[in-house]
Write a protein that holds these residues in place. Structure first.
Motif, PDB file in Angstrom:
ATOM      1  N   SER A  86       0.838  -1.206   0.000  1.00 19.62           N
ATOM      2  CA  SER A  86       0.000   0.000   0.000  1.00 19.62           C
ATOM      3  C   SER A  86       0.869   1.250   0.000  1.00 19.62           C
ATOM      4  N   LYS A  87       2.190   1.068  -0.057  1.00 17.05           N
ATOM      5  CA  LYS A  87       3.081   2.216   0.126  1.00 17.05           C
ATOM      6  C   LYS A  87       4.050   2.434  -1.037  1.00 17.05           C
ATOM      7  N   THR A  88       3.650   2.105  -2.239  1.00 13.56           N
ATOM      8  CA  THR A  88       4.588   2.265  -3.352  1.00 13.56           C
ATOM      9  C   THR A  88       4.232   3.476  -4.203  1.00 13.56           C
ATOM     10  N   ASN A  89       5.255   4.167  -4.679  1.00 11.53           N
ATOM     11  CA  ASN A  89       5.051   5.180  -5.707  1.00 11.53           C
ATOM     12  C   ASN A  89       5.809   4.720  -6.955  1.00 11.53           C
ATOM     13  N   SER A  90       5.779   5.544  -7.997  1.00  9.71           N
ATOM     14  CA  SER A  90       6.393   5.119  -9.267  1.00  9.71           C
ATOM     15  C   SER A  90       7.884   4.852  -9.115  1.00  9.71           C
ATOM     16  N   ALA A  91       8.568   5.681  -8.315  1.00 13.50           N
ATOM     17  CA  ALA A  91      10.015   5.504  -8.151  1.00 13.50           C
ATOM     18  C   ALA A  91      10.321   4.170  -7.466  1.00 13.50           C
ATOM     19  N   ARG A  94       9.741   1.297  -9.910  1.00 16.66           N
ATOM     20  CA  ARG A  94      10.838   1.154 -10.879  1.00 16.66           C
ATOM     21  C   ARG A  94      12.043   0.475 -10.224  1.00 16.66           C
ATOM     22  N   LYS A 107      -2.185  -2.114  -3.100  1.00 11.63           N
ATOM     23  CA  LYS A 107      -3.385  -2.475  -2.354  1.00 11.63           C
ATOM     24  C   LYS A 107      -4.377  -1.325  -2.467  1.00 11.63           C
ATOM     25  N   PRO A 108      -5.663  -1.528  -2.566  1.00  9.51           N
ATOM     26  CA  PRO A 108      -6.326  -2.830  -2.624  1.00  9.51           C
ATOM     27  C   PRO A 108      -6.063  -3.537  -3.946  1.00  9.51           C
ATOM     28  N   LEU A 109      -5.973  -4.866  -3.862  1.00  7.45           N
ATOM     29  CA  LEU A 109      -5.661  -5.661  -5.047  1.00  7.45           C
ATOM     30  C   LEU A 109      -6.767  -5.573  -6.077  1.00  7.45           C
TER      31      LEU A 109
END
Lengths: 127, 155
Positions: A86-91, A94, A107-109
């Motif tokens: 639930s804690k990802t950004n684009s960087a 990558r 998340k949510p899936l």
């Protein structure tokens, strides 16, 4: 039978991922669970797996650490690893893909996205 | 970049809707701004601090009865008895998912966001966070059989 390992320190998060896999409706999918990265490595030593789903934030060994350990092991590096967080950004995405994550799911899936990952990572047939 | 509450509120209610639809197949039928939260039902407060890109807090008020349904739903009904540990775990997962989704919606691509550890507390209608103010916005999100309240505040 395709063996799938779900790694997350939350029992409920593991249950949700398991339920989402069931909703995808593929046959020949056997699911095992690990409570953190270290536990996952112990299980991976004992049994052969076709796909790993891992959370990012976990005690002892986090998802990024687990991904690196799997991809640097000649015995395990063939296993696709999908990061769910639930804690990802684009960087971050990558970076994880550069570390050879098969995919990064938020998340949510989303069931359609999970379906795509399963179809691309495993040889599966719908029930 | 400024993060004014009125400009980011919709992103929060959208994140709540997305989470409930994807996690529990529960449709949000109506979303309203509130002046205060007034619920008589025993409820939990899921509290998650937002650390980056702004310092604040997101609260979700969920009826205890509904929280037990959520646990049953998450586990596919595969539990004999629901205990508080299961509820805490489920509520934390919901809090993480919603606040993570909310922050990822409001930050520009590639910019970092960060959230605190979710806490599952007993809800009491403390005026500090149950009444709309300069630094607090309140919403109700109505579903078929229950209502989830949402609190967005900025420090």
């Amino acid at each position: 039978m395709n063996q799938v390992l779900i790694v997350d320190d939350s029992t409920m998060a593991r249950a949700l991922i398991k339920r989402s896999l069931e909703i995808c409706g593929f046959e020949n999918l056997q699911v095992s669970e690990a409570i953190d990265g270290l536990n996952a490595l112990e299980i991976l030593k004992e049994k052969s797996f076709d796909l790993v789903f891992s959370d990012l934030d976990m005690p002892k060994l986090d998802g990024e650490g687990l991904l690196k350990r799997i991809k640097s092991s000649p015995k395990l590096n063939h296993i696709p690893v999908v990061i769910i967080s639930s804690k990802t950004n684009s960087a971050t995405e990558r970076k994880l893909i550069a570390d050879y994550a098969e995919a990064v799911l938020s998340k949510p899936l989303s069931i359609p996205l999970l379906n795509n990952v399963l179809e691309n990572s495993l040889n599966l047939e719908k029930i | 970049m400024s993060y004014e509450l009125d400009q980011i509120s919709e992103e929060l209610t959208d994140a709540v809707s997305e989470a409930f639809e994807n996690m529990f197949f529960a449709d949000i039928e109506n979303c309203q701004d509130l002046e205060s939260i007034e619920t008589e039902k025993d409820s939990y407060l899921i509290s998650v601090d937002t650390l980056l890109p702004f310092s604040g807090n997101v609260g979700l008020v969920i009826e205890k009865e509904y929280s037990e349904e959520i646990v049953m739903d998450m586990t596919g009904g595969d539990v004999e008895e629901i205990n508080k540990e299961m509820i805490d775990d489920a509520m934390a997962e919901i809090g993480n998912t919603i606040v993570g989704r909310f922050l990822s919606r409001i930050v520009p691509e590639d910019e970092e966001f960060s959230l605190g550890f979710p806490e599952c507390l007993e809800w009491d209608s403390n005026p500090e966070y149950s009444i709309k103010s300069e630094n607090t916005r309140l919403f109700s999100l109505e579903m078929e059989e229950t209502c989830v309240y949402c609190i967005l505040s900025k420090n």
